[in-house]
Structures are given as structure tokens and as C-alpha cells.
Design an enzyme around this catalytic site. Sequence first.
Site, short mmCIF file in Angstrom:
data_model
loop_
_atom_site.label_atom_id
_atom_site.label_comp_id
_atom_site.label_asym_id
_atom_site.label_seq_id
_atom_site.Cartn_x
_atom_site.Cartn_y
_atom_site.Cartn_z
N LYS A 54 35.40 49.15 35.86
CA LYS A 54 36.15 47.91 35.61
C LYS A 54 35.25 46.77 35.12
O LYS A 54 35.69 45.92 34.35
CB LYS A 54 36.87 47.47 36.89
CG LYS A 54 37.96 48.43 37.35
CD LYS A 54 39.16 48.38 36.44
CE LYS A 54 40.30 49.25 36.94
NZ LYS A 54 41.37 49.39 35.92
N GLU B 95 45.37 40.25 37.57
CA GLU B 95 46.16 40.97 38.56
C GLU B 95 45.27 42.04 39.16
O GLU B 95 44.28 42.45 38.55
CB GLU B 95 47.36 41.63 37.88
CG GLU B 95 47.06 42.98 37.19
CD GLU B 95 46.17 42.86 35.95
OE1 GLU B 95 46.04 41.74 35.43
OE2 GLU B 95 45.61 43.89 35.53
N SER C 119 35.03 57.65 37.30
CA SER C 119 35.28 56.24 37.00
C SER C 119 34.90 55.29 38.13
O SER C 119 34.65 54.12 37.89
CB SER C 119 36.74 56.04 36.62
OG SER C 119 37.58 56.53 37.65
#
Lengths: 264, 395
Positions: free
Chosen positions: B87, B109, B375
Site C-alpha cells: 500500500k 478510506e 502483498s
Amino acid sequence: MSRIDLIFKTLKRERKKALIPFITAGDPDLATTKGLVFTLEECGAHIIELGVPFSDPLADGPVIQAASLRALGQGVSLGKVLRLVEEIRQGTEIPLVLMTYYNPVFRLGLEKTARQAALAGVDGFIIPDLPPEEAGEWRELARANNLDVIFLVAPNTPLSRARFVASKTSGFLYAVSVTGITGKRKGIPEGLIHYLRMLRGVTRKPLAVGFGISTPSQVMEIAPLSDGVIVGSALVDLVAHYGNKRGGFAHIRSFVKSIAEALP
Amino acid sequence: MPDKKGYFGPYGGKFVPETLITPLKELREAFRGAMRDRHFRAELNYYLKVYAGRPTPLYLAENLSKTLGGARIYLKREDLAHTGAHKINNTLGQVLLGKRMGKSRIIAETGAGQHGVATATAAALFNLKCHIYMGEVDVRRQAMNVYRMQLLGAEVIPVKQGSCTLKDAINEAIRDWVTHVKDTFYVIGSVVGPNPYPMMVREFQSVIGREARQQLKRTEGRLPDIIVACVGGGSNALGIFYPFRRDPVRLIGVEAAGLGLDTERHSATLSKGSPGILHGALSYLLQTEDGQIMEAHSLAPGLDYPGVGPEHAFFKDSGMASYVSVTDDEALEGFRILSETEGIIPALESAHAIAYTSRLAPETTDDQIILINLSGRGDKDVAIVAEREKGGKDS
């Protein structure tokens, strides 16, 4: 000439402005919505906006979100709202505009929606998440079925784009009064007067102002610069409180009348 | 891709209220300008390197390969990036862009909290005010990440609308953006939303695939045969797929089948959904017959989303990638197998990619290469897994 064109033409001749109330279809239930439409007409509404409930209403504030959720709880769908319009249409000629998000229309099918809406007696659509750039096919289908497609402009819409949006809209141009979501607000947003004058310069189509309008004094200030005002959240809030109470319509009546009386 | 109007084939677009049309146009122009600007790219690369820890390693998981039998399995270690997941690649890029555009406030969000933490991190680094929208249900489920965001100086705003989860947090973030668009930059966490977000997030995440490509060429002298990545919104998958899209490599996206595809409790948007419009883009969705958005489910909080990036919808229809799914139970098995064989606790999201690879590997041969995008790391999920073992109850 559409019913919407006709009403604005008549009002213009009489130097009057349109009162356009918004209610969420199916809140608290479809039968009440039907009764409300006739009540609103009696109280002086010229066009009625019926909101089609959607699970993710991202242009709406808390009041209309809550109404939408209540209506969804009743199992209300675009199909049911179309059937409701068909019933209402038996009893009135008032222009009825559906305000819906795009996905329910997309899901039912653009052609099917346009055809069924026209048959039911719908006069136009406002789809806040369908800007003119994405609405090519929808506009063609709507035109083929004599439905008006009403687009919105916002205070941060540049002049050149406002001209473009106005050229695509039919029925009227919906001027969003604030950069924001639906909901009651106090007073008149800064710059609104200037913005409405600017819009007057880009189109000769009727101009209706909505978002945040909830009091007679706001209406008195805005009406001279527009051809109509849209009153949503304030009314939806009253429906939430009184819609299914015995004698509750009296509150709704007196509110709508106070707005109607504030209009020229 | 995308075309001028932001379409990937028939998917994508800009289905937003008028108030956002002009800001989205400005964002697109600012993004293009930034990517053409050598100084911006240099600054971003600098922070990716010395702050986020890039390039992340490419690791040959020999034990896992041996245990499963078949292809050599490589892991792209995004779990080792700062804040514990991929991220950060996106949030550093977007927050830097927001700063360049002169915005004073960042909003985002978050579902599980990973994107929220990564955004709050970047906002702290660049000294910008930061508000994070998070569904009330998630605030309760992910108390640790809420506290992390607060430590980083962000304000977490619980969302009490709709289903009180990620999709409602996005709705509320969009409403905030509509209202404060002048001084606020909205950092979307995945390859979703209106144009230019899907393209922009893909660009910021493609660093994963570009690095992996170079690293594999260096160690193996060739490309992988298969790439496997989990898909919620789809940013880590697109990040690793994109630089390989023209190569003879099988790209496999793994969605969350939750309690099973024959139940209503899953997040397998591409496998079981249908086209529709959510959060500003046309893509696949989980929706009812009437076009209402359904709630998604996955044990992995980051996959729990009823939509998917429009470019994935295009990849699916055009056959550029294929999409499969694994259940909560299978993902847990993937979680365990990687922890036990390699000493790497994967995020439950990434465990979906491991789980599918466990199914796939035995059908491959030892001269083949599978590349998995790992990830994120699984520290955040240990409580979920422990609770599950204790009660066997669905979260």
C-alpha cells in the site's frame, strides 16, 4: 413540447417560479408516497422529483441516505417506482421526474428503463452520477421516448463547461447551490448570486436551484435569479417524522405552503 | 490504456457528480505533469528507496516449492515494505502528488486499516492533515490499526452508514471530497474509482512488477511462467501483472470465495458478479437483481469489497488474465503452510495467492517458475486466525 417545458413556459408567462419538491419513493412506504404526491400538488408544487432508493447514494447527505435505506427496507426498486408512477399518473398531469443513481438504470437496461418509464408516465430523469460525457446512449434513448434528461451544474463548474452541460440538458438545468452533498443548510452560500447570474448568461433553458434549500427566506432570495427551486432534505426530514403519523400530513402541508408562498 | 475518457475496453469511465468532474480533470493533468517531471519522479523514487525500503527482495521459496512439488516458487516480498504491505507505494505517490498540487489535507478510506495506515504514514512524513474514513464495523474489528493511524497523527472517522464497512467508507470519503474539494486530496487505496484513479494507482503500484521482472531476469535469466496475486480491488495484482502484460506469462488473479461461491458470503466479484457502476467506475460488481450493491465477505479484511478495478474487468474479458477463487478455509491453509515452511507469516489477503498456488503447483514441472506477489505481512491477522482456531466461528 414536454410536460416540463410546458409548465416552465406557462409559469414564465405568469411571471411565476416553479416549486419542485423532492421525496424518496417508498419512504415510509409506496402508498404514502402516492398520497404525498397529490398533497404536494395541492400545496402548489409544479414538478415532483421522486427519489429512487439506492444502496450507495454518494451525492446525498444523511437525511436522504436514511430515507433511501428505509425505502430499501420496504423492498422498493426502480421497477416498483415505475409501477407507482403508473398509478399516480391515473390521477394527475403534474410532471414527474425520477432522481436515481445510474446503477439501477444500467441494471434494468437503458432501453427498458426508458421505454417503461415513458409508458408509466415519467417525464424526465435526473441521474447525478451520470454526467453528459457518459450519457450519450441514455440521451438518445430518452429522446426517442420523449423523456427529458436533466443535467446538473455545480459552483465549481467552469463557464465553458456550464455552457456544454446546458447544451445537453433538457427540461431544465439543475444548478447545485453548493459544492457538497444534499442536506439542509442555513442562509445562502457565498457566491451563489454571482454563479446563478453567470448561468443565466450561458443558457436560455429554465434554471432550477437545489441542494440545501429549506426555508422561505432562502427561497425569496434565490427565486428571482432562477426559474424554480428544488426542496429536498427539509421535506424528506418532515416525511420521516410525520409521514406515517395520523394527521402528519398537516405538518408537511404547512411547510410546503410556506415555501410556495415565498415564491413569486 | 486507458483511452482518453478513462476506459479500459468497455470498463472504467467517470460516473461522478458534477462537482467532481473538474477536480478529476485537474487531478489527471497534475498526475501527467508529475510523471513527466524528472524531479517528481526522482523524489518519489528517493522515498520509495530510503523510506519504504525498495526494491523489496525477490525470494526463492525453496521449502514451499519442495513441499508443494512442481515449479520453483518465487515470492515478491511486498510484506517487507514499510508499514507491512504494498500500500505504501501508492500512498507515497499520491500524497506527494497532493502536496505538489498545493492541497493541505489528505483523506482516505480504509477497510482493514492497511491503506489507512499507509496514508497516515505518508501524511505524517509530508506534514499534511489527514482524515481516514473507516466503517464502524471495521473500526471494531481492527482496533490495532485504528490506534496506529492515531499514533501517526491521523483522525479516524467511523462511518455509520449502510453496511458500515469499506464500501460505505468510500462513499463517505467521496462525500467529504465533494464538500472540501478545494483544499483536499483524496487518496484512493486501490485501482478503483473514477478516471484517473485506476490508472494512477496502477502506475504507482507497477513498481512491483518492474522490479520483479528485473530481479528474475538477473537470477533466472528469464521470465516466470505464471504470476499469482490476490484480488480485492486489485492494486497489488495489477501492480505485478502490468509490466508482464505483453509477455507469454499466465497471469492469475485470486479472489476471495469466502464461505463458498454457492453462498452469498464471498467477495468473488469477477467470478460471480456482473457489470455495473460503483464508486465512479463501470466494472464487475456484486449486486442484486435491482442493481443494489451487495455486501461482500472474506476472512481477509482487505479483500472484502463488492467491486473490482475496471482494468481487471478488461483483463478478464480479453483473456489477458484469468481469475479464480479460494475459500476462507483454503486461505487459512495457505496462511499456515507459508508460516510453517518458510517462516513467513503472510497477510490473509496474500494467503489467498499462496492457497491457489498450492492447488496449482503440483500440476507444474520443476523447470517452471511461479511468481507470487506476497502483498503484505500477517501480523495484523494473527488475532483473526487465533480466534478462528479457538471458536471456529466466522468473523
